[in-house]
Enzyme design. Structure first.
Site, PDB file in Angstrom:
ATOM      1  N   TYR A 136       0.812  -1.222   0.000  1.00  0.00           N
ATOM      2  CA  TYR A 136       0.000   0.000   0.000  1.00  0.00           C
ATOM      3  C   TYR A 136       0.844   1.270   0.000  1.00  0.00           C
ATOM      4  O   TYR A 136       0.307   2.362  -0.117  1.00  0.00           O
ATOM      5  CB  TYR A 136      -0.930   0.030   1.217  1.00  0.00           C
ATOM      6  CG  TYR A 136      -2.358  -0.282   0.895  1.00  0.00           C
ATOM      7  CD1 TYR A 136      -2.668  -1.107  -0.183  1.00  0.00           C
ATOM      8  CD2 TYR A 136      -3.403   0.228   1.653  1.00  0.00           C
ATOM      9  CE1 TYR A 136      -3.971  -1.418  -0.474  1.00  0.00           C
ATOM     10  CE2 TYR A 136      -4.716  -0.080   1.362  1.00  0.00           C
ATOM     11  CZ  TYR A 136      -5.001  -0.906   0.294  1.00  0.00           C
ATOM     12  OH  TYR A 136      -6.291  -1.210   0.014  1.00  0.00           O
ATOM     13  N   LYS A 176       4.807 -14.223   5.560  1.00  0.00           N
ATOM     14  CA  LYS A 176       5.446 -15.122   4.597  1.00  0.00           C
ATOM     15  C   LYS A 176       6.955 -15.075   4.850  1.00  0.00           C
ATOM     16  O   LYS A 176       7.771 -14.930   3.929  1.00  0.00           O
ATOM     17  CB  LYS A 176       5.059 -14.638   3.176  1.00  0.00           C
ATOM     18  CG  LYS A 176       5.408 -15.568   2.049  1.00  0.00           C
ATOM     19  CD  LYS A 176       4.570 -16.822   1.989  1.00  0.00           C
ATOM     20  CE  LYS A 176       5.091 -17.740   0.893  1.00  0.00           C
ATOM     21  NZ  LYS A 176       4.627 -19.127   1.022  1.00  0.00           N
ATOM     22  N   ASP A 181       0.250 -19.004   3.480  1.00  0.00           N
ATOM     23  CA  ASP A 181      -0.467 -20.052   2.742  1.00  0.00           C
ATOM     24  C   ASP A 181      -1.065 -21.073   3.700  1.00  0.00           C
ATOM     25  O   ASP A 181      -2.201 -21.518   3.523  1.00  0.00           O
ATOM     26  CB  ASP A 181       0.446 -20.723   1.699  1.00  0.00           C
ATOM     27  CG  ASP A 181       1.890 -20.844   2.160  1.00  0.00           C
ATOM     28  OD1 ASP A 181       2.283 -20.113   3.081  1.00  0.00           O
ATOM     29  OD2 ASP A 181       2.622 -21.686   1.614  1.00  0.00           O
ATOM     30  N   ASP A 191      -5.235  -8.281   3.299  1.00  0.00           N
ATOM     31  CA  ASP A 191      -6.189  -7.991   2.232  1.00  0.00           C
ATOM     32  C   ASP A 191      -6.777  -9.300   1.707  1.00  0.00           C
ATOM     33  O   ASP A 191      -8.004  -9.473   1.620  1.00  0.00           O
ATOM     34  CB  ASP A 191      -5.422  -7.256   1.121  1.00  0.00           C
ATOM     35  CG  ASP A 191      -6.321  -6.728   0.037  1.00  0.00           C
ATOM     36  OD1 ASP A 191      -7.548  -6.688   0.256  1.00  0.00           O
ATOM     37  OD2 ASP A 191      -5.806  -6.367  -1.030  1.00  0.00           O
TER      38      ASP A 191
END
Ligand code: NAP
Length: 400
Positions: free
Chosen positions: A149, A216, A267, A291
């Site tokens: 962002y 991640k 994930d 998001d």
């Protein structure tokens, strides 16, 4: 007469008659805002036995602002929100064409609304693709300023992209295919820690059992991995007595009533939310992870139609429906006001009016269980009676 909401020593100070600015929104915005306001006023009156009341202050943005004052986002609107600190908005048309400031982006930057908060829970009766949708009840805190962002991106072949590629190749020996587009993902300790701290504070206030950091970090060790490390650090340093890392809680010591700090790789988290949703409560995530997770989680409980949202900083907050203006239904008293109504419930919870928030949610749940719902839910719910936006609001009030 209404009074201003103040913010002192990290806490909201809310008078009995607070002034709250609202933007009714474009398209179906006025329909859903009218219904939502009716619910808010009735519930506040009922729950407080007339001792509390909102003094609503209309501020202009979007098409209405453009028609009346020739500006999509007048400075007076920003000033009013800054003065009164907490606001609520309906959806706004995103004008096509350049040179127009987006209200959401502007507010986020000007008021430093660094946490995008999205509660996701199931309402009995709503069709869902899951076998046990009621097991999902999470509040997602997504970092709202940094990561993707921050908007640092250069077009493939541009002089900026080529300069960045040249710099990284020459200085650090990076291997980048010539002509690539470049995006930069800055994530700071400061930005990550204030977001995680906000999530922990909420968990403590709301009696939630855990906060899960979603990252991640196995691939992006310094940005996403940093988020994880900084998150655990702030939990330890600022909330040491009140939180416990999952690894310690699992050693037989129990969590001792403390908030359990967990972390999951992005994930894996998507799989976990589908398979074992009841193991998660509050989620704190960098921008992009948050998001993606927010919409996926909302889909599990029956879609985005009822999903509320809030953008919150320190001493400023703006709550909003998460859907758009649905312009083809404008003025028909037809669409579902649930998202903006639940955004209001979030707003009241943030301000400490938990009794009002709970009553609104109970009323909405009751209306859905009674199967008197707007067209979008009626077409999915067998045996439902379709009602208008305004009739749905009355039905919510009846079920408070
Ligand atoms: P949209 O307004 O969300 O509408 C897409 C479809 O979603 C509608 O046609 C309708 O489906 C359903 N829907 C949306 N709101 C609903 C409600 N309250 N009750 C029941 N159904 C609802 O998305 P869009 O058509 O892509 O965008 C329209 C405008 O809104 C654009 O200018 C966009 O930029 C803007 N927008 C604003 C915001 C915001 O201000 N936060 C967010 C997103 C989009 P059916 O046709 O199946 O009935």
């Amino acid at each position: 007469m209404g009074e201003r909401i103040e913010y002192r020593d990290g806490r909201w100070v809310v008078p009995n008659h607070p002034i709250i600015p609202f933007i009714e929104g474009d398209g179906t915005g006025p329909d859903i805002w009218r219904a939502a306001r009716r619910v808010f006023d009735a519930v506040v009156e009922q729950v407080s036995r007339g001792t509390r009341r909102i003094d609503w202050l209309e501020v202009l943005a979007g098409e209405k602002a453009f028609k009346q004052v020739g500006n999509w986002l007048p400075d007076a609107t920003l000033d009013a929100i800054r003065t009164h600190r907490v606001a609520i908005k309906g959806p706004l048309t995103t004008p096509v064409g350049g040179g127009i400031r987006s209200l959401n982006v502007t507010l986020r930057q000007v008021l430093d609304l660094y946490a995008c908060i999205r509660p996701v829970r199931y309402f009995e009766g709503v069709p869902s693709p899951m076998r046990e949708p009621q097991k999902l009840d999470v509040v997602i805190f997504r970092e709202n300023i940094e990561d993707v962002y921050s908007g640092i991106e250069y077009r493939a072949g541009s002089s900026e992209a080529d300069a960045v590629i040249g710099f990284l190749t020459e200085r650090f020996g990076a291997k980048i295919r010539p002509g690539s587009a470049i995006g930069i993902k800055p994530m700071s300790k400061f930005g990550s820690q204030r977001l995680v701290a906000k999530a922990i504070e909420y968990a403590l206030r709301a009696g939630r059992r855990s906060v899960t950091l979603v990252h991640k970090g196995n691939i992006m060790k310094f940005t996403e991995g940093g988020f994880r490390e900084w998150g655990y650090e702030i939990a330890r340093e600022r909330f040491g007595e009140k939180t416990i890392p999952e690894a310690d809680a699992g050693t037989g010591k129990g969590d001792g009533g403390r908030v359990v700090m967990k972390d999951r790789i992005t994930d894996a988290m998507f799989a976990q939310l589908v398979l074992r949703p009841d193991e998660y409560s509050v989620i704190a995530a960098p921008n992009l992870n948050g998001d993606l997770l927010s919409d996926a989680a909302a889909a599990q409980v029956g879609g985005l139609g009822l999903a509320p949202g809030g953008n919150v900083g320190d001493g400023y907050a703006v709550f909003e429906a998460t859907h758009g203006t649905a312009p083809k239904y404008a003025g028909q008293d037809k669409v579902n006001p649930g998202s903006v109504i639940l955004s209001g419930a979030m707003m009241f919870e943030e301000l400490g009016w938990n009794d009002v928030a709970t009553a609104i949610t109970r009323g909405l749940g009751g209306a859905i269980r009674a199967r008197r719902v707007t067209y979008d839910l009626a077409r999915l719910l067998p045996g439902a009676t379709e009602v208008s936006t305004s009739a749905f609001a009355e039905c919510i009030i009846e079920h408070v």
